[in-house]
Design a protein around this motif. Structure first.
Motif: not given
Ligand SMILES: Cc1cc2nc3c(=O)[nH]c(=O)nc-3n(C[C@H](O)[C@H](O)[C@H](O)COP(=O)(O)OP(=O)(O)OC[C@H]3O[C@@H](n4cnc5c(N)ncnc54)[C@H](O)[C@@H]3O)c2cc1C
Ligand code: FES
Lengths: 102, 420
Positions: B248-269
């Motif tokens: 399995g995989i892990r989503v690359n969401k750290a950039l989005a998280e650290e920038a304060g974007l809404t992130v749930e199971n992935g970057i929320k769009v």
């Protein structure tokens, strides 16, 4: 070099040249509208559907079994339908004219 | 937005794979005139990932055929690739990104196409294991191939019985490896298919000489110099000269998280692939998005999703109001078996299996929730796949008794319940 002409849904006629690979790849590389090649050319998506100009159909030949099954229920299928990822570019296709399926 | 308005603008895309590259080209098709910069930590020219575990591993055709686009195509469309360059952070206030060398690049529009990375479980000894590889990048595939050629005894252990694990097992088997595959669940592909499909693939791989073991939870790996001892929680032990890990995989969401974007199971769009910031979009494996057809939020790992969201984001950036509304599809090739899937089977309460008459093993599994067709898995059976796609899209009712009867020809008019 093999010259291939694509006629898009806007009735634009675009001629490009290639020497190897599939016709789908050539179309994608040149941004031909309506040919996406989403599956990378493994006959799994039908986003590369074209109609071969009647005069050239002998050169491209009939679709293979899997390809036929992919095409049978496609909208706008014709007796000259092919999936362009299954057409390998070679000298004998020089001058080929393809209409991108809608 | 007219073209003249975008000419002095900069669009930055982070991630140059299926999502990012398709988005760059789609932006040009939509008429974006400004700069397009695409960053990726991977130094390779962008390539197709699906063949890595399939054809690429066994063929000698070279990498060129595997490229998403030839180098000239980027030049022609004035798409600037910044490969081998990792983006470290996003500063939303001044609309810029920072690279590892601390240099800063400003953007008007930013697209996150950061995808996912392989998950490496914290098994004791895994860091010291010999010849252990994930399967995600071109380099991984190359390492697997080169190592395989180098090692004298060719006992390969694949950990994980999902698509990537199974495809890798099939490819290595073709190369002549002695392949053992361990799966933690009680069947293969447990997360994504019905038990009948799991059983089909178990038999297929067993016939081809892969040893498959389910209910195997790996608890330790001991490196023994030349080879590894892999130990499971039931005390069973496997020896391996090379290990491929596909759990399995892990989503690359750290950039989005650290920038304060809404992130749930992935970057929320939203439906236009826009994140919680007006000027930042996210596409592909990294997104958590809404599917109108199935009325749920989800994260998908597929080329279809990456490519379709790429087009949606490009249209939205060009001032249109696109809505992402597709039926997911996916494929897998193992040996000479072609699997095509369409739809989402989550929540099904009935499966119907249709076996075609005649030569070859051609069948399809139809997933229903009551009378609603949710998904179809088709084995060597593109017709089932294409028809399934149509039926799901159009929300058509199917006569199940005819569907199961292979003497009823595969034609829409034969299978649909006539609406009076
Ligand atoms: C072996 C294998 C087989 C597959 N087979 C199939 C298949 O048959 N059919 C199918 O539909 N799908 C398949 N998939 C899944 C498919 O490849 C993915 O869904 C697809 O690659 C997703 O594209 P993406 O662009 O969203 O993300 P990715 O492909 O994950 O790309 C993300 C990119 O972003 C880069 N990146 C991330 N963070 C940063 C950063 N901070 N700075 C710079 N760069 C960054 C990464 O280096 C990476 O190149 C397969 C995947 C693998 C690995
Ligand atoms: S590219 Fe997918 S079928 Fe031709």
């Amino acid at each position: 070099m093999t010259k291939i002409t694509f006629i898009t849904s806007d009735n634009e006629s675009i001629t490009v040249e290639g020497h190897s690979g599939s016709v789908m790849q050539l179309a994608v590389q040149h941004g031909i509208k309506g040919i996406d090649g989403d599956c990378g050319g493994v006959c799994s998506c039908a986003t590369c559907h074209v109609h071969v100009a009647e005069d050239y159909f002998e050169k491209t030949g009939q679709a293979g079994d899997i390809e036929k099954d992919m095409l049978e229920f496609e909208d706008n299928v014709s007796e000259f339908s092919r999936l362009s990822c299954q057409l390998e570019i070679n000298d004998s296709l020089d001058g080929l004219v393809l209409t991108v399926a809608k | 937005m007219s073209e003249s308005q975008t000419i002095n603008q900069v669009c930055i895309i982070i991630g140059a794979s299926h999502a990012g590259v398709n988005c760059a080209f789609a932006l040009r098709k939509e008429g974006w005139e400004g700069q397009i910069l695409v960053y990726d930590a991977d130094p390779q020219l962008p390539y197709h990932r699906p063949p890595l575990s399939k054809g690429y591993l066994v063929s000698n055709e070279g990498f060129e055929r595997n490229l998403l686009m030839p180098p000239e195509a980027y030049d022609r469309q004035r798409i600037i690739l910044k490969l081998g360059t990792r983006v470290k952070s996003i500063n939303r206030t001044i609309k810029s990104i920072t690279l590892e060398d601390h240099s800063i690049q400003k953007y008007d529009k930013l697209i996150l196409a950061t995808g996912a990375r392989p998950f490496i479980p914290a098994i004791p000894g895994i860091d010291q294991a010999n010849n252990l590889f994930p399967m995600r990048t071109a380099q991984d595939a190359l390492d697997i191939r080169n190592t395989f050629e180098r090692i004298k005894t060719k006992r390969v252990l694949v950990i994980g019985g999902g698509y990537i694990g199974l495809e890798t097992a099939a490819s290595l088997r073709k190369l002549g490896a002695e392949v053992t595959l361990l799966e933690r669940e009680n069947r293969l592909l447990a997360r994504v298919t019905a038990p009948e499909m799991s059983e089909y693939f178990r038999q297929l791989h067993t016939e081809k000489g892969v040893q498959i073991f389910t209910n195997k939870n790996v608890t330790a790996i001991q490196s023994k110099g030349e080879y590894n001892k892999v130990i499971c929680d039931d005390q069973s032990i496997f020896k391996a000269d090379m290990i491929v890990i596909g759990v399995g995989i892990r989503v690359n969401k750290a950039l989005a998280e650290e920038a304060g974007l809404t992130v749930e199971n992935g970057i929320k769009v939203d439906a236009s692939a826009r994140t919680s910031d007006q000027d930042i979009f996210a596409i592909g494996d990294c997104t958590y998005h809404f599917n109108p057809h199935y009325n749920c939020f989800l994260r998908l790992e597929s080329v279809q999703n990456a490519v379709d969201q790429a087009k949606v984001a490009a249209a939205a950036i060009s001032g249109k109001n696109p809505v992402y509304n597709t039926i997911p599809w996916f494929w897998s090739d193992q040996y000479d078996v072609k699997l095509q899937m369409v739809g989402l089977s989550n929540g099904y309460n009935q499966t119907i299996i249709r076996k075609e008459e005649g030569e070859g093993n051609r069948f399809s599994v139809w997933y229903f929730k009551d009378h609603t067709l949710l998904a179809v898995d088709a084995i060597n059976n593109p017709k089932a796949y294409v028809l399934g796609t149509k039926f799901i899209k159009n929300q058509q009712k199917i006569d199940k008794s005819k569907l199961v009867d292979s003497s009823v020809a595969f034609k829409p008019q034969n299978l649909l319940v006539l609406q009076g």
